[in-house]
Write an enzyme that holds these catalytic residues in place. Sequence first.
Site, PDB file in Angstrom:
ATOM      1  N   CYS A  18      10.760  -1.041  64.448  1.00  0.00           N
ATOM      2  CA  CYS A  18      11.162  -2.078  63.492  1.00  0.00           C
ATOM      3  C   CYS A  18      10.435  -1.852  62.172  1.00  0.00           C
ATOM      4  O   CYS A  18       9.389  -1.230  62.118  1.00  0.00           O
ATOM      5  CB  CYS A  18      10.796  -3.456  64.021  1.00  0.00           C
ATOM      6  SG  CYS A  18      11.556  -3.821  65.601  1.00  0.00           S
ATOM      7  N   ARG A  45      13.377   4.595  60.081  1.00  0.00           N
ATOM      8  CA  ARG A  45      12.746   4.257  61.356  1.00  0.00           C
ATOM      9  C   ARG A  45      13.785   3.961  62.440  1.00  0.00           C
ATOM     10  O   ARG A  45      13.461   3.907  63.618  1.00  0.00           O
ATOM     11  CB  ARG A  45      11.847   3.034  61.196  1.00  0.00           C
ATOM     12  CG  ARG A  45      10.742   3.256  60.202  1.00  0.00           C
ATOM     13  CD  ARG A  45      10.138   1.951  59.757  1.00  0.00           C
ATOM     14  NE  ARG A  45       9.227   1.398  60.736  1.00  0.00           N
ATOM     15  CZ  ARG A  45       7.931   1.668  60.796  1.00  0.00           C
ATOM     16  NH1 ARG A  45       7.406   2.502  59.920  1.00  0.00           N
ATOM     17  NH2 ARG A  45       7.153   1.126  61.697  1.00  0.00           N
ATOM     18  N   TRP A  93      14.935  -3.102  65.782  1.00  0.00           N
ATOM     19  CA  TRP A  93      15.372  -2.213  66.857  1.00  0.00           C
ATOM     20  C   TRP A  93      15.184  -2.997  68.135  1.00  0.00           C
ATOM     21  O   TRP A  93      14.062  -3.271  68.537  1.00  0.00           O
ATOM     22  CB  TRP A  93      14.522  -0.941  66.851  1.00  0.00           C
ATOM     23  CG  TRP A  93      14.948   0.073  67.859  1.00  0.00           C
ATOM     24  CD1 TRP A  93      14.455   0.244  69.115  1.00  0.00           C
ATOM     25  CD2 TRP A  93      15.953   1.068  67.691  1.00  0.00           C
ATOM     26  NE1 TRP A  93      15.093   1.286  69.741  1.00  0.00           N
ATOM     27  CE2 TRP A  93      16.012   1.818  68.893  1.00  0.00           C
ATOM     28  CE3 TRP A  93      16.814   1.412  66.650  1.00  0.00           C
ATOM     29  CZ2 TRP A  93      16.902   2.866  69.067  1.00  0.00           C
ATOM     30  CZ3 TRP A  93      17.686   2.463  66.832  1.00  0.00           C
ATOM     31  CH2 TRP A  93      17.725   3.181  68.026  1.00  0.00           C
ATOM     32  N   ASN A 119       6.912  -6.800  64.181  1.00  0.00           N
ATOM     33  CA  ASN A 119       7.087  -5.472  64.762  1.00  0.00           C
ATOM     34  C   ASN A 119       6.131  -5.362  65.944  1.00  0.00           C
ATOM     35  O   ASN A 119       4.967  -5.730  65.820  1.00  0.00           O
ATOM     36  CB  ASN A 119       6.752  -4.410  63.685  1.00  0.00           C
ATOM     37  CG  ASN A 119       6.917  -3.000  64.205  1.00  0.00           C
ATOM     38  OD1 ASN A 119       7.396  -2.789  65.306  1.00  0.00           O
ATOM     39  ND2 ASN A 119       6.526  -2.028  63.400  1.00  0.00           N
ATOM     40  N   GLY A 120       6.605  -4.886  67.092  1.00  0.00           N
ATOM     41  CA  GLY A 120       5.734  -4.781  68.265  1.00  0.00           C
ATOM     42  C   GLY A 120       6.285  -5.619  69.402  1.00  0.00           C
ATOM     43  O   GLY A 120       7.451  -6.026  69.384  1.00  0.00           O
ATOM     44  N   GLU A 493       7.448  25.399  69.814  1.00  0.00           N
ATOM     45  CA  GLU A 493       7.811  24.434  68.766  1.00  0.00           C
ATOM     46  C   GLU A 493       9.297  24.582  68.384  1.00  0.00           C
ATOM     47  O   GLU A 493       9.992  23.583  68.170  1.00  0.00           O
ATOM     48  CB  GLU A 493       6.903  24.625  67.543  1.00  0.00           C
ATOM     49  CG  GLU A 493       7.298  23.874  66.284  1.00  0.00           C
ATOM     50  CD  GLU A 493       7.393  22.352  66.447  1.00  0.00           C
ATOM     51  OE1 GLU A 493       7.008  21.817  67.491  1.00  0.00           O
ATOM     52  OE2 GLU A 493       7.899  21.701  65.507  1.00  0.00           O
ATOM     53  N   LYS A 497      12.151  21.538  68.683  1.00  0.00           N
ATOM     54  CA  LYS A 497      13.022  21.078  67.583  1.00  0.00           C
ATOM     55  C   LYS A 497      14.475  21.019  68.054  1.00  0.00           C
ATOM     56  O   LYS A 497      15.186  20.063  67.789  1.00  0.00           O
ATOM     57  CB  LYS A 497      12.922  22.009  66.358  1.00  0.00           C
ATOM     58  CG  LYS A 497      11.666  21.927  65.562  1.00  0.00           C
ATOM     59  CD  LYS A 497      11.518  20.691  64.697  1.00  0.00           C
ATOM     60  CE  LYS A 497      10.781  19.569  65.359  1.00  0.00           C
ATOM     61  NZ  LYS A 497       9.429  19.600  65.707  1.00  0.00           N
ATOM     62  N   GLU A 500      14.926  18.071  70.502  1.00  0.00           N
ATOM     63  CA  GLU A 500      14.776  16.744  69.884  1.00  0.00           C
ATOM     64  C   GLU A 500      15.981  16.301  69.082  1.00  0.00           C
ATOM     65  O   GLU A 500      16.381  15.150  69.155  1.00  0.00           O
ATOM     66  CB  GLU A 500      13.604  16.776  68.887  1.00  0.00           C
ATOM     67  CG  GLU A 500      12.257  16.611  69.461  1.00  0.00           C
ATOM     68  CD  GLU A 500      11.233  16.482  68.348  1.00  0.00           C
ATOM     69  OE1 GLU A 500      10.526  15.477  68.329  1.00  0.00           O
ATOM     70  OE2 GLU A 500      11.133  17.376  67.480  1.00  0.00           O
ATOM     71  N   HIS A 516       9.505  35.481  86.077  1.00  0.00           N
ATOM     72  CA  HIS A 516       9.012  34.828  87.294  1.00  0.00           C
ATOM     73  C   HIS A 516       9.801  33.564  87.630  1.00  0.00           C
ATOM     74  O   HIS A 516       9.258  32.650  88.240  1.00  0.00           O
ATOM     75  CB  HIS A 516       7.524  34.502  87.153  1.00  0.00           C
ATOM     76  CG  HIS A 516       6.660  35.718  87.007  1.00  0.00           C
ATOM     77  ND1 HIS A 516       6.410  36.586  88.040  1.00  0.00           N
ATOM     78  CD2 HIS A 516       6.018  36.221  85.928  1.00  0.00           C
ATOM     79  CE1 HIS A 516       5.632  37.567  87.618  1.00  0.00           C
ATOM     80  NE2 HIS A 516       5.384  37.368  86.329  1.00  0.00           N
ATOM     81  N   LYS A 616       8.848   7.952  65.019  1.00  0.00           N
ATOM     82  CA  LYS A 616       7.935   8.766  64.212  1.00  0.00           C
ATOM     83  C   LYS A 616       6.504   8.669  64.716  1.00  0.00           C
ATOM     84  O   LYS A 616       5.781   9.649  64.751  1.00  0.00           O
ATOM     85  CB  LYS A 616       8.010   8.315  62.741  1.00  0.00           C
ATOM     86  CG  LYS A 616       7.322   9.270  61.779  1.00  0.00           C
ATOM     87  CD  LYS A 616       8.049  10.591  61.692  1.00  0.00           C
ATOM     88  CE  LYS A 616       7.241  11.631  60.965  1.00  0.00           C
ATOM     89  NZ  LYS A 616       7.657  12.998  61.334  1.00  0.00           N
TER      90      LYS A 616
HETATM   91  C1  AGP Z   1       7.746  16.122  66.684  1.00  0.00           C
HETATM   92  O1  AGP Z   1       8.932  16.583  66.151  1.00  0.00           O
HETATM   93  C2  AGP Z   1       7.889  14.956  67.565  1.00  0.00           C
HETATM   94  N1  AGP Z   1       8.548  13.875  66.927  1.00  0.00           N
HETATM   95  C3  AGP Z   1       6.707  14.584  68.417  1.00  0.00           C
HETATM   96  O2  AGP Z   1       6.592  15.559  69.396  1.00  0.00           O
HETATM   97  C4  AGP Z   1       5.339  14.440  67.706  1.00  0.00           C
HETATM   98  O3  AGP Z   1       4.878  15.684  67.274  1.00  0.00           O
HETATM   99  C5  AGP Z   1       4.332  13.793  68.668  1.00  0.00           C
HETATM  100  O4  AGP Z   1       4.801  12.539  69.043  1.00  0.00           O
HETATM  101  C6  AGP Z   1       2.954  13.695  68.071  1.00  0.00           C
HETATM  102  O5  AGP Z   1       2.942  12.937  66.912  1.00  0.00           O
HETATM  103  P1  AGP Z   1       1.708  12.909  65.941  1.00  0.00           P
HETATM  104  O6  AGP Z   1       1.579  14.234  65.294  1.00  0.00           O
HETATM  105  O7  AGP Z   1       2.037  11.821  64.969  1.00  0.00           O
HETATM  106  O8  AGP Z   1       0.498  12.578  66.768  1.00  0.00           O
END
Ligand code: AGP
Length: 621
Positions: A18, A45, A93, A119-120, A493, A497, A500, A516, A616
């Site tokens: 939120c 958000r 949200w 929020n929360g 990584e 991506k 996600e 393996h 985020k």
């Molecule tokens: C990254 O694309 C993700 N959204 C997620 O894995 C993120 O890196 C993770 O939640 C850690 O977040 P932070 O760096 O804010 O601690």
Amino acid sequence: MRDVLVSEHVIEAGYNLCGIGACLSLIKRNIAGKILIMLKNLEYRGYDSAGIAVITPENTLDLRKGVGKIDDLKNKLHFDQMVGFVGIGHTRWATHGGVTEENAHPHTDCDGRIVVVHNGIIENYLEIRKELETRGHKFRSDTDTEIVPHLIEEFIKRGNDFYEAFKNAVKKLKGAYALAVVSTYEPNKILFARVFSPLVIGLGTDEYYIASDIPAFLEWTNKVIILEDGDIGYVSQGGVLIENVFLNRRVHRDVTTIPWTKEMAKKGGFPHFMLKEIFEQPQSVSRTILMARKQIDRFLDYLEKAEEVYIVAAGTSYYASLHGQYAFAKYGLRSRAVVASEFIEEVGGFIGNKDLVIGVSQSGETADTLLALRYAKKKGAKVVAITNVIGSAITRISDYSIIMGAGPEIGVAATKTFTAQVAVLNYALIKWAEMHGYDMDDVKRVFLNNIGEKISNVLEKANSLAKKLSEWMVPKSNAYYLGRGLGLPIALEGALKMKEIAYIHAEGYPAGESKHGPIALIEKDFPVISIVLNDHLQEKMLIAIEEMKSRGAYIISVCEEGMKKIQEKSDFIFEIPSGFSNILAPLVYIIPLQLLAYYTAVKRGCDPDKPRNLAKSVTVE
Ligand code: AGP
């Protein structure tokens, strides 16, 4: 205020999706339009409904809210016609109660004089609601939030003034929350409280802003007070008053000037924040290196004195940390990257007061990372944070913090903060290695002088190739990302991506391990993305590629120019200029993988800025 209730697992407060945006004008300027802009700035958000409430010049409440996108609601509810000098807004949200107009924020008391955004999650809302209902309070929504205006109303009826009533109400709440409240009782104030959900105050010209995140008001001010857990208070003509419910006294919070500009928080002509942020990396990495120059010495001090070094993080930040471990190892600096949520079980028993624990988190608010660091501190270890957000929770629990210069990252998927984290870890390593007699001149020449230009070149070349390849990726359901040594964190990584934002099952794997088990899945045209550095592991990568190819895999290689053997075996190639097959590799090798995930997501109809089920900052354990 001593008896504020905070559960053992306050972090279970839910994702901070939120958004709160509130504004008070000190010179009787209409603020409704600004609240609307703040809500637009918080759209990233994710939300399903939104609303605004202002106290009108006639001291009545004008509240408009509904389900859907802000632009549609603006047309329907005419937010832009609202008039008031103080007000609050919210993007919701849904957590408690469905996506309905009644459940959208703001929420009011019975008389419509007190109005609240939140929020929360308030954990004990049901028992409070029952109690209030027996006292005759009428509820209109299914939300946990609605108990707050009713509680304030109840305390006002018992003789409290507005702020006293708010404090007494907050004392009864259990959970995690950020709150902003206005009322016709005292129309020149915004009350606020933060308990484990982010909330910041912006100090503008004759105006105060209160928001969940700095980009909400960045176009008007970069002077910010970052509230801490337990802070409660108000903004008014008299300034900012802050008390802390845990300390049970008035507290001072510094005004921080955030080195971000409003352009940094806007899309700047790109269709999505994520693409903008990918293309910002030449600047964000260079800026981070510049900033790190001034901050690195104390970090080196901690590194020097440490018996054992642990690097703790989650998600993308963990992969940056894993890069740190591999890069440090090349120069004999022993460290161990640990996934934050496993930290206590995996290494907790070994942590002692001679150790250094480095916490890496772009948001600085990740619950898993914070819990690991708090544990390490309790065991006496020194804690150093690497983060993008000044004043975030991680900076408050660390002995020392390095602030990266990535600028605000709005896209949920981390891109420029990944390369910034790698840049900080690399910078520390370069300095450490020099202190220990290594010749770092070649790496340093590129890293300090023209890394930005090199990243730009890769972006330019990889962009159209990634776009083209994404067409082919669209119908795929699976992919492997393989790497060895310094190439492994990049592969992991890259796969994250793709998972996600494009919702393709993508697995990062050490190339040597792929025979393996994972190889069993390979069939014709199975995408295998191989990250090949021009180092001693190149031949071994070639073997893994051949094993995959002979079973029908479609090989996409990210490799240096001139790597003939690898290129011959590959079906699709992203070329990286030479000179990067060392600790600098992630800064350039990750670029094609970020772009490929982005274009694949867009072509699959996914919104890369707001991937489903993700937030985020993940403030849940
Ligand atoms: C990254 O694309 C993700 N959204 C997620 O894995 C993120 O890196 C993770 O939640 C850690 O977040 P932070 O760096 O804010 O601690």
